[in-house]
Design an enzyme around this catalytic site. Sequence first.
Site, mmCIF file in Angstrom:
data_model
loop_
_atom_site.group_PDB
_atom_site.id
_atom_site.type_symbol
_atom_site.label_atom_id
_atom_site.label_comp_id
_atom_site.label_asym_id
_atom_site.label_seq_id
_atom_site.Cartn_x
_atom_site.Cartn_y
_atom_site.Cartn_z
ATOM 1 N N LYS A 41 0.823 -1.188 0.000
ATOM 2 C CA LYS A 41 0.000 0.000 0.000
ATOM 3 C C LYS A 41 0.869 1.255 0.000
ATOM 4 O O LYS A 41 0.448 2.330 -0.415
ATOM 5 C CB LYS A 41 -0.871 0.028 1.261
ATOM 6 C CG LYS A 41 -1.819 -1.135 1.374
ATOM 7 C CD LYS A 41 -2.518 -1.083 2.760
ATOM 8 C CE LYS A 41 -3.395 -2.310 2.936
ATOM 9 N NZ LYS A 41 -3.794 -2.485 4.360
ATOM 10 N N GLY A 42 2.091 1.093 0.495
ATOM 11 C CA GLY A 42 2.954 2.246 0.747
ATOM 12 C C GLY A 42 3.235 3.115 -0.465
ATOM 13 O O GLY A 42 3.377 4.328 -0.349
ATOM 14 N N ASP A 101 14.674 -0.328 1.776
ATOM 15 C CA ASP A 101 15.266 -0.481 3.105
ATOM 16 C C ASP A 101 16.370 -1.549 3.015
ATOM 17 O O ASP A 101 17.473 -1.259 2.557
ATOM 18 C CB ASP A 101 14.118 -0.859 4.057
ATOM 19 C CG ASP A 101 14.514 -0.899 5.513
ATOM 20 O OD1 ASP A 101 15.218 0.014 5.961
ATOM 21 O OD2 ASP A 101 14.117 -1.854 6.207
ATOM 22 N N PHE A 150 12.976 5.125 11.384
ATOM 23 C CA PHE A 150 11.680 4.648 10.917
ATOM 24 C C PHE A 150 10.804 5.837 10.554
ATOM 25 O O PHE A 150 10.501 6.672 11.398
ATOM 26 C CB PHE A 150 11.001 3.785 11.985
ATOM 27 C CG PHE A 150 9.828 3.043 11.427
ATOM 28 C CD1 PHE A 150 10.002 1.855 10.734
ATOM 29 C CD2 PHE A 150 8.545 3.556 11.565
ATOM 30 C CE1 PHE A 150 8.924 1.182 10.184
ATOM 31 C CE2 PHE A 150 7.456 2.885 11.008
ATOM 32 C CZ PHE A 150 7.646 1.696 10.331
ATOM 33 N N VAL A 151 10.432 5.908 9.303
ATOM 34 C CA VAL A 151 9.667 7.062 8.832
ATOM 35 C C VAL A 151 8.219 6.697 8.499
ATOM 36 O O VAL A 151 7.902 5.535 8.223
ATOM 37 C CB VAL A 151 10.342 7.714 7.601
ATOM 38 C CG1 VAL A 151 11.643 8.389 7.991
ATOM 39 C CG2 VAL A 151 10.577 6.685 6.492
ATOM 40 N N ASP A 157 3.475 3.662 6.716
ATOM 41 C CA ASP A 157 2.657 3.513 7.924
ATOM 42 C C ASP A 157 3.447 3.101 9.151
ATOM 43 O O ASP A 157 4.567 2.578 9.067
ATOM 44 C CB ASP A 157 1.580 2.459 7.691
ATOM 45 C CG ASP A 157 2.160 1.039 7.719
ATOM 46 O OD1 ASP A 157 3.059 0.757 6.901
ATOM 47 O OD2 ASP A 157 1.743 0.237 8.578
#
Length: 173
Positions: A41-42, A101, A150-151, A157
């Site tokens: 979804k990101g 990542d 962590f963004v 999300d």
Amino acid sequence: MQEKISVLIPEEKVNAKIKELGEQISRDYEGKEVHLICILKGGAFFACELAKRITVPVSIDFMQVSSYGNATSSSGVVRIVKDLDDSMEGKHVIIAEDIIDSGKTLHYLIPVLEKRNPASIKLCAMLNKPDRREVEVKIDYLGFDIPDEFVIGYGLDYAQKYRNLPYIGVVEE
Ligand code: IMP
Ligand code: MG
């Protein structure tokens, strides 16, 4: 519970960068059509904003993947939860992803998609955490390199929340 959030990249900077990426892609693909593949979804917010900034013809398709493993470290084995609707054969594909990542998701996915005979395939990522990389991934178009934090926001999300933030933020401890 409401977490405290600080801004890492403000809305105007993200939007300006996406506009730049769109212009660059429009130049690179002049005379061609782009088939944008959004990784759900990101990647959704990023892919839609990017599509709006591309001036050559664009078609768009969606795919959702999930990696086996726990929440914080991906195993590198990826399961396709929702596959593409359309064939990508002969098309100039650009994958739009929120963040690279460890690199494992795209390292796995790109060869899988290459087998489907696109004319070409490139990767466009909004964010990159170079310090976290475990396997090699070639990013053809990149928004921002960011530190190992962590963004959230702009599609990203934290426990399914904050995707709707119009900027990139960090959850404070
Ligand atoms: P990779 O396979 O380790 O490159 O993982 C990529 C996926 O992990 C991304 O598509 C995101 O869904 C998720 N991810 C990695 N870092 C973050 C982060 O800082 N915030 C939110 N999601 C993240
Ligand atoms: Mg993702």
